[in-house]
Motif scaffolding. Structure first.
Motif, PDB file in Angstrom:
ATOM      1  N   ILE A 190     -39.322  50.281 -49.890  1.00 53.14           N
ATOM      2  CA  ILE A 190     -39.798  49.438 -50.971  1.00 53.14           C
ATOM      3  C   ILE A 190     -41.100  50.033 -51.492  1.00 53.14           C
ATOM      4  N   SER A 191     -41.234  50.123 -52.798  1.00 51.77           N
ATOM      5  CA  SER A 191     -42.382  50.838 -53.349  1.00 51.77           C
ATOM      6  C   SER A 191     -42.961  50.124 -54.562  1.00 51.77           C
ATOM      7  N   ALA A 192     -44.266  50.300 -54.740  1.00 51.84           N
ATOM      8  CA  ALA A 192     -44.965  49.830 -55.933  1.00 51.84           C
ATOM      9  C   ALA A 192     -45.927  50.923 -56.367  1.00 51.84           C
ATOM     10  N   ALA A 193     -46.254  50.936 -57.656  1.00 52.45           N
ATOM     11  CA  ALA A 193     -47.175  51.947 -58.175  1.00 52.45           C
ATOM     12  C   ALA A 193     -48.118  51.318 -59.186  1.00 52.45           C
ATOM     13  N   SER A 194     -49.302  51.901 -59.293  1.00 44.83           N
ATOM     14  CA  SER A 194     -50.284  51.455 -60.274  1.00 44.83           C
ATOM     15  C   SER A 194     -50.752  52.650 -61.095  1.00 44.83           C
ATOM     16  N   VAL A 195     -50.746  52.507 -62.414  1.00 45.27           N
ATOM     17  CA  VAL A 195     -51.298  53.513 -63.313  1.00 45.27           C
ATOM     18  C   VAL A 195     -52.612  52.963 -63.857  1.00 45.27           C
ATOM     19  N   VAL A 196     -53.714  53.654 -63.559  1.00 45.39           N
ATOM     20  CA  VAL A 196     -55.042  53.235 -64.005  1.00 45.39           C
ATOM     21  C   VAL A 196     -55.560  54.297 -64.968  1.00 45.39           C
ATOM     22  N   LEU A 197     -55.664  53.951 -66.243  1.00 40.35           N
ATOM     23  CA  LEU A 197     -55.995  54.940 -67.270  1.00 40.35           C
ATOM     24  C   LEU A 197     -57.341  54.628 -67.914  1.00 40.35           C
ATOM     25  N   PHE A 198     -58.194  55.664 -67.979  1.00 30.72           N
ATOM     26  CA  PHE A 198     -59.505  55.546 -68.624  1.00 30.72           C
ATOM     27  C   PHE A 198     -59.535  56.373 -69.894  1.00 30.72           C
ATOM     28  N   THR A 199     -60.136  55.825 -70.960  1.00 31.09           N
ATOM     29  CA  THR A 199     -60.368  56.589 -72.185  1.00 31.09           C
ATOM     30  C   THR A 199     -61.591  56.036 -72.912  1.00 31.09           C
ATOM     31  N   ASP A 200     -62.185  56.889 -73.739  1.00 34.49           N
ATOM     32  CA  ASP A 200     -63.318  56.423 -74.550  1.00 34.49           C
ATOM     33  C   ASP A 200     -62.983  56.464 -76.035  1.00 34.49           C
ATOM     34  N   GLY A 201     -61.705  56.628 -76.353  1.00 33.55           N
ATOM     35  CA  GLY A 201     -61.356  56.705 -77.766  1.00 33.55           C
ATOM     36  C   GLY A 201     -59.898  56.400 -78.026  1.00 33.55           C
ATOM     37  N   THR A 202     -59.442  56.783 -79.195  1.00 32.03           N
ATOM     38  CA  THR A 202     -58.055  56.567 -79.604  1.00 32.03           C
ATOM     39  C   THR A 202     -57.299  57.888 -79.548  1.00 32.03           C
ATOM     40  N   ASP A 203     -56.004  57.824 -79.745  1.00 30.39           N
ATOM     41  CA  ASP A 203     -55.198  59.043 -79.773  1.00 30.39           C
ATOM     42  C   ASP A 203     -55.543  59.850 -81.023  1.00 30.39           C
ATOM     43  N   GLN A 204     -55.932  61.099 -80.827  1.00 35.16           N
ATOM     44  CA  GLN A 204     -56.290  61.982 -81.935  1.00 35.16           C
ATOM     45  C   GLN A 204     -55.279  63.101 -82.133  1.00 35.16           C
ATOM     46  N   ALA A 205     -54.555  63.451 -81.083  1.00 35.00           N
ATOM     47  CA  ALA A 205     -53.616  64.566 -81.158  1.00 35.00           C
ATOM     48  C   ALA A 205     -52.410  64.238 -82.040  1.00 35.00           C
ATOM     49  N   SER A 206     -52.041  62.965 -82.111  1.00 35.28           N
ATOM     50  CA  SER A 206     -50.901  62.503 -82.919  1.00 35.28           C
ATOM     51  C   SER A 206     -49.603  63.218 -82.552  1.00 35.28           C
ATOM     52  N   ARG A 207     -49.521  63.654 -81.326  1.00 34.59           N
ATOM     53  CA  ARG A 207     -48.309  64.326 -80.865  1.00 34.59           C
ATOM     54  C   ARG A 207     -47.203  63.321 -80.588  1.00 34.59           C
ATOM     55  N   TYR A 208     -47.607  62.170 -80.084  1.00 33.45           N
ATOM     56  CA  TYR A 208     -46.666  61.087 -79.811  1.00 33.45           C
ATOM     57  C   TYR A 208     -47.124  59.853 -80.580  1.00 33.45           C
ATOM     58  N   SER A 209     -46.203  58.968 -80.846  1.00 28.92           N
ATOM     59  CA  SER A 209     -46.540  57.789 -81.641  1.00 28.92           C
ATOM     60  C   SER A 209     -46.966  56.628 -80.760  1.00 28.92           C
ATOM     61  N   GLU A 210     -47.683  55.708 -81.385  1.00 24.62           N
ATOM     62  CA  GLU A 210     -48.067  54.473 -80.696  1.00 24.62           C
ATOM     63  C   GLU A 210     -46.834  53.719 -80.225  1.00 24.62           C
ATOM     64  N   THR A 211     -45.812  53.678 -81.069  1.00 30.62           N
ATOM     65  CA  THR A 211     -44.576  52.978 -80.726  1.00 30.62           C
ATOM     66  C   THR A 211     -43.932  53.570 -79.484  1.00 30.62           C
ATOM     67  N   GLU A 212     -43.905  54.893 -79.385  1.00 27.80           N
ATOM     68  CA  GLU A 212     -43.321  55.548 -78.218  1.00 27.80           C
ATOM     69  C   GLU A 212     -44.088  55.199 -76.942  1.00 27.80           C
ATOM     70  N   ALA A 213     -45.409  55.239 -77.040  1.00 28.06           N
ATOM     71  CA  ALA A 213     -46.229  54.968 -75.852  1.00 28.06           C
ATOM     72  C   ALA A 213     -46.075  53.531 -75.380  1.00 28.06           C
ATOM     73  N   LEU A 214     -46.121  52.575 -76.324  1.00 28.29           N
ATOM     74  CA  LEU A 214     -46.001  51.175 -75.943  1.00 28.29           C
ATOM     75  C   LEU A 214     -44.604  50.859 -75.406  1.00 28.29           C
ATOM     76  N   ALA A 215     -43.582  51.483 -75.990  1.00 29.69           N
ATOM     77  CA  ALA A 215     -42.220  51.271 -75.501  1.00 29.69           C
ATOM     78  C   ALA A 215     -42.084  51.792 -74.078  1.00 29.69           C
ATOM     79  N   GLN A 216     -42.757  52.907 -73.779  1.00 36.40           N
ATOM     80  CA  GLN A 216     -42.693  53.471 -72.429  1.00 36.40           C
ATOM     81  C   GLN A 216     -43.247  52.480 -71.409  1.00 36.40           C
ATOM     82  N   VAL A 217     -44.336  51.810 -71.772  1.00 36.51           N
ATOM     83  CA  VAL A 217     -44.936  50.826 -70.871  1.00 36.51           C
ATOM     84  C   VAL A 217     -44.076  49.574 -70.775  1.00 36.51           C
TER      85      VAL A 217
END
Length: 363
Positions: free
Chosen positions: A233-260
């Motif tokens: 039985i397993s659980a995982a935690s993703v802890v993400l730090f940032t000081d800004g917004t996505d600037q690379a525009s390589r992936y879309s906001e929709t893609e990232a939110l759908a992944q979560v």
């Protein structure tokens, strides 16, 4: 009986520390596909225990000869927040055999009831994902390193345990989630990795935030798949730090939110935002479990500590409760109810076990 965990969201940003929290109700294993109580069910009304203030969600159960019953479960409050630090004397055991109209209380001392290490059947992995784009490296690297070390100290057990591990990743503008430290249960390895970060570590000053979200989620999903393959039985935690917004525009906001949003519910997502350039609304959606925001770098350690407390509480809200039953071979299938009390709060769950082959001698 309260069997539905309510959602609680509290979001705000002010001129000082601010946070956005979602109720910690996102734990579900293949073992517990039957709702809030997992593979358990509401306790029979004959016990008249009242409404549940605490939710015991059974993840797995098994028996061991000559007469041991083991139940692995998670405890949360009615809002879904994890409840850690419970001890065996806070639990009451009730059994109902074929000749019983209702349940009988089983002495916890005579049955050698105990909370046992759960390392053999449970693994918990934390992924610390750090934004090391140019804005961080040039203005807040020292504060980030100090906060990250504090996070490690708070989350990882004092003594290394194979069931509790952490890995550290970082991102900038490249289409890659860089590995800083592979999964380890050793605090010193994690701390040394953080201390080794230099201001010239990145070659791309941009910020691929959405790419980091997508890639870290994929890694967490892979860890859960690996655990299942090993019957753990397993659980995982993703802890993400940032000081800004996505600037690379390589992936879309929709893609990232759908992944979560579509991620395995055994994965908790936490986000830490710094400064006035972040998009608090997006970070709150990515941090579906909890989000915190710091206005300036001096508040970073406080925000990291806030998240570390929540990550640790969640990991320590899983319990392996074991006791020696008085039921013996020939009694067949028996009902079992476990009640926990924590101050004025109580909760209970019912399940069953088969006593075939059971005899005396269990300790």
């Amino acid at each position: 009986m309260k069997t539905c965990i309510k959602f609680l969201s509290l979001c705000f940003i002010v001129f000082s520390l601010a946070s956005c929290g979602n109720a910690e109700d996102d734990v579900a294993f293949d073992f517990n596909a039957n709702g809030d109580l997992g593979i358990g069910k509401p306790v029979d009304d004959c016990l008249d225990l009242g409404e549940n203030d605490l939710i015991l969600s059974i993840q797995d159960k098994f028996t061991t000869l000559p007469g041991k019953v083991s139940v692995f479960f998670r405890v949360s409050d009615a809002l879904g927040n994890p409840v850690s630090g419970l001890t065996a004397d806070q639990f009451t055991i009730y059994e109902q055999g074929r000749n019983d109209d209702c349940f009988n209380t089983i002495s916890t001392s005579e049955s050698f009831a105990r909370i046992s290490p759960n390392s053999q059947i449970f693994s918990n992995n934390t992924l610390l994902v750090l934004d090391l784009s140019n804005s961080v490296l040039s203005s807040s690297l020292n504060e980030l390193k100090s906060a990250s070390v504090s996070f490690i100290e708070n989350v990882m057990p004092a003594t290394a345990e194979d069931s509790f591990k952490m890995a550290i990743y970082w991102f900038d503008g490249e289409d890659e989630l860089h590995l800083l430290q592979p999964l380890t249960s050793v605090k010193d390895e994690l701390t040394l990795a953080i201390e080794g970060i230099t201001d010239d570590i990145s070659e791309d000053p941009s910020t691929d935030l959405y790419g980091a979200v997508i890639k870290s989620t994929d890694i967490a999903e892979g860890l859960l798949d690996e655990a299942r393959a090993n019957s753990t039985i397993s659980a995982a935690s993703v802890v993400l730090f940032t000081d800004g917004t996505d600037q690379a525009s390589r992936y879309s906001e929709t893609e990232a939110l759908a992944q979560v949003q579509e991620a395995d519910l055994n994965i908790s997502f936490y986000t830490i935002g710094l400064g006035g350039e972040i998009d608090a609304e997006i970070l709150a959606e990515i941090g579906r479990t909890f989000s915190v925001f710091a206005v300036n770098k001096e508040e970073l350690e406080t925000t990291f500590n806030d998240i570390s407390f929540r990550v640790s509480e969640r990991a320590n809200s899983f319990y392996l409760f074991e006791y020696c039953t008085p039921k013996r071979d020939g009694s067949g299938t028996n009902n079992l109810a476990i009640q926990v009390t924590d101050g004025s709060l109580q909760g209970a769950v019912q399940t069953e076990f088969n006593a075939t082959g059971f005899s005396g001698g269990c300790q």
